[in-house]
Design a protein around this motif. Structure first.
Motif, short mmCIF file in Angstrom:
data_model
loop_
_atom_site.label_atom_id
_atom_site.label_comp_id
_atom_site.label_asym_id
_atom_site.label_seq_id
_atom_site.Cartn_x
_atom_site.Cartn_y
_atom_site.Cartn_z
N UNK A 24 -4.29 49.36 69.57
CA UNK A 24 -3.92 49.52 68.16
C UNK A 24 -4.32 50.88 67.61
N UNK A 25 -4.70 51.81 68.47
CA UNK A 25 -5.07 53.15 67.97
C UNK A 25 -3.88 53.79 67.29
N UNK A 26 -4.10 54.25 66.07
CA UNK A 26 -3.05 54.90 65.31
C UNK A 26 -2.08 53.95 64.64
N UNK A 27 -2.26 52.66 64.82
CA UNK A 27 -1.35 51.69 64.23
C UNK A 27 -1.71 51.44 62.77
N UNK A 28 -0.73 51.07 61.98
CA UNK A 28 -0.98 50.67 60.60
C UNK A 28 -0.93 49.15 60.52
N UNK A 29 -1.49 48.58 59.47
CA UNK A 29 -1.44 47.12 59.36
C UNK A 29 -0.04 46.54 59.44
N UNK A 30 0.94 47.28 58.94
CA UNK A 30 2.31 46.79 58.96
C UNK A 30 2.85 46.63 60.38
N UNK A 31 2.18 47.22 61.36
CA UNK A 31 2.59 47.07 62.77
C UNK A 31 2.01 45.81 63.41
N UNK A 32 1.11 45.13 62.71
CA UNK A 32 0.33 44.06 63.31
C UNK A 32 1.16 42.93 63.91
N UNK A 33 2.12 42.43 63.15
CA UNK A 33 2.91 41.30 63.63
C UNK A 33 3.67 41.62 64.91
N UNK A 34 4.31 42.78 64.95
CA UNK A 34 5.08 43.16 66.13
C UNK A 34 4.16 43.45 67.31
N UNK A 35 3.02 44.08 67.07
CA UNK A 35 2.09 44.37 68.16
C UNK A 35 1.52 43.08 68.74
N UNK A 36 1.24 42.12 67.89
CA UNK A 36 0.73 40.84 68.34
C UNK A 36 1.78 40.12 69.20
N UNK A 37 3.02 40.13 68.73
CA UNK A 37 4.10 39.49 69.50
C UNK A 37 4.29 40.17 70.85
#
Length: 438
Positions: free
Chosen positions: A362-375
């Motif tokens: 998750x380095x450099x990721x924003x909270x809005x990326x969370x759902x897609x990164x989790x999936x």
């Protein structure tokens, strides 16, 4: 301690809930704990014990150890070994008849979540007789509250997934309605959980995968659930529901369970000689059970009940010796990537925390990326452990979506725990997204 409110469809209510209740189960954990079972039963005042299991577990060394421990303590346990993997209304009724006829003052269950749930239901109907649908969750049942305590119950899990040993929920397949549902009450929570990680040493890799992903979905759903403070304040302390929403206490167990699953699940499935991995998953299952038994689960579980209820022809890897069915963990996790993409925008920080705990970079990721990164991370793990590629791999297609939606829409007790409202149109889109992932 406040949780995030940015983007949440359930804002904190000015006159809403301000507290949460923790009713954690007693538990003991460690290799060899089944050898102490007789002493545990004596400490709970048991004299005439019903010992619940299934035919496969009944032939294993852990079951023999449990039976011998009870006998050494001076008991003559009566074995009920007809528990069904993925129980039905008929199998619950058969177990309830056995319990009523036996005059037992205590119950011990040794097996997976299906066995533990069967013992919960048998204990309930023997202690507080009623029509079968009386205690079943609405709208499929009457949802009448369980009137009071049941007999002592020691739950000994032999799979690393359901967490049923720590919850007040018993799930079954309502065959006539082609959907799963359950009974929920604080009184159904076992008196003691005896978690012996040696019980899963002989579990096949496919069953490790199915139950292990149940661990992860329990933990992720409870961590991403709507905040407890978004609910209305109950009229009385006793009216606070079992599923209260995500809270600081449930977050402790859910995040650690996610970390353990992300670190060890693939190894536990693909390396049968790694005892450390299986021990870690067993502990993760109990942690996740403590978390979701307090916070609740939401969309993936709500969707799973019709996925399992409408399909009695699929044979999963590791379950070749039982009747065709969709194992619970598979029916849940195949919906999870689609569901977390959908819920991500409503609780972005929680989804990003879960993705990081699961092992996503998750380095450099924003909270809005969370759902897609989790999936994305979940899909990667599913592929690495040989899970089916979405609902289409179970035989489902576009024509089945209306029936799947109907079954899921009935699970309002779960859907209301999601961090955003879920309509039938939303469910149609979620099932379509879950048909295939790679």
């Amino acid at each position: 301690m406040d949780r995030e409110t940015h983007g949440n469809a359930y804002p904190i209510l000015p006159d809403g809930e301000e507290g949460f209740t923790v009713e954690a189960a007693r538990m003991k954990f460690g290799p060899g704990m089944l050898a102490e079972l007789g002493g545990d039963a004596v400490s709970l005042g048991m004299t005439r014990v019903a010992l619940f299991t299934d035919p496969r577990v009944a032939a294993t060394e852990p079951f023999a150890m449990a039976l011998e421990s009870l006998k050494r303590a001076g008991m003559d346990p009566v074995v009920y070994d007809r528990c069904r993997v993925e129980p039905t209304s008929a199998s619950f009724l058969d177990a309830a008849d056995f319990a009523r006829d036996g005059g037992f003052d205590g119950y011990v269950s040794i097996g997976g979540g299906s066995v533990i749930d069967t013992a919960k239901a048998a204990n309930l109907y023997a202690t507080h007789p009623a029509d079968f649908l009386a205690y079943v969750n609405k709208p499929l049942g009457e949802g009448i509250p369980v009137p009071g305590p049941v007999k002592p119950h020691i739950a000994c899990p032999t799979t690393c997934g359901t967490g049923s040993e720590t919850t007040g929920v018993a799930i079954f397949d309502h065959v006539e309605k082609q959907v799963k549902t359950g009974i929920s009450s604080r009184y159904l929570r076992p008196s003691l959980a005896v978690v012996d990680p040696r019980t899963i040493d002989s579990l096949p890799p496919g069953a490790i995968a199915a139950t292990g992903f149940d661990v992860l979905t329990h933990a992720i759903e409870s961590h991403t659930a709507r905040p407890f403070r978004s609910r209305p304040r109950p009229e009385s302390p006793t009216a606070r529901p079992p599923y209260q929403g995500a809270n600081p206490w449930s977050d402790i167990g859910s995040l650690q369970a996610i970390r353990l699953g992300g670190q060890w699940l693939e190894r536990a499935v693909n390396d049968p000689d790694c005892a450390e991995a299986r021990d870690a998953l067993m502990f993760a299952a109990t942690l996740a059970g403590l978390a979701f038994g307090n916070a609740g689960v939401h969309i993936p579980h709500a969707m799973s009940y019709s996925v399992a209820g409408m399909n009695h022809s699929f044979t999963a890897t590791g379950y070749e010796t039982v009747d065709p069915m969709v194992p619970h963990g598979i029916s849940v996790v195949l919906n999870a990537p689609a569901a977390f993409r959908f819920t991500g925008p409503a609780a972005p920080e929680a989804h990003l925390r879960a993705a990081e705990a699961l092992g996503a970079d998750t380095r450099g990721a924003s909270p809005e990326d969370g759902g897609e990164m989790l999936a994305t991370r979940l899909i990667s793990m599913m592929r690495a452990t040989g899970l089916p590629n979405g609902l289409s791999a179970l035989g489902y297609g576009e024509a089945d979506i209306p029936g799947l939606v109907k079954g899921a829409a009935a699970q309002q007790r779960l859907l209301t725990i999601a961090p955003r409202p879920v309509s039938e149109d939303d469910l149609r889109g979620l099932y379509a997204d879950a048909m295939r992932y790679w």
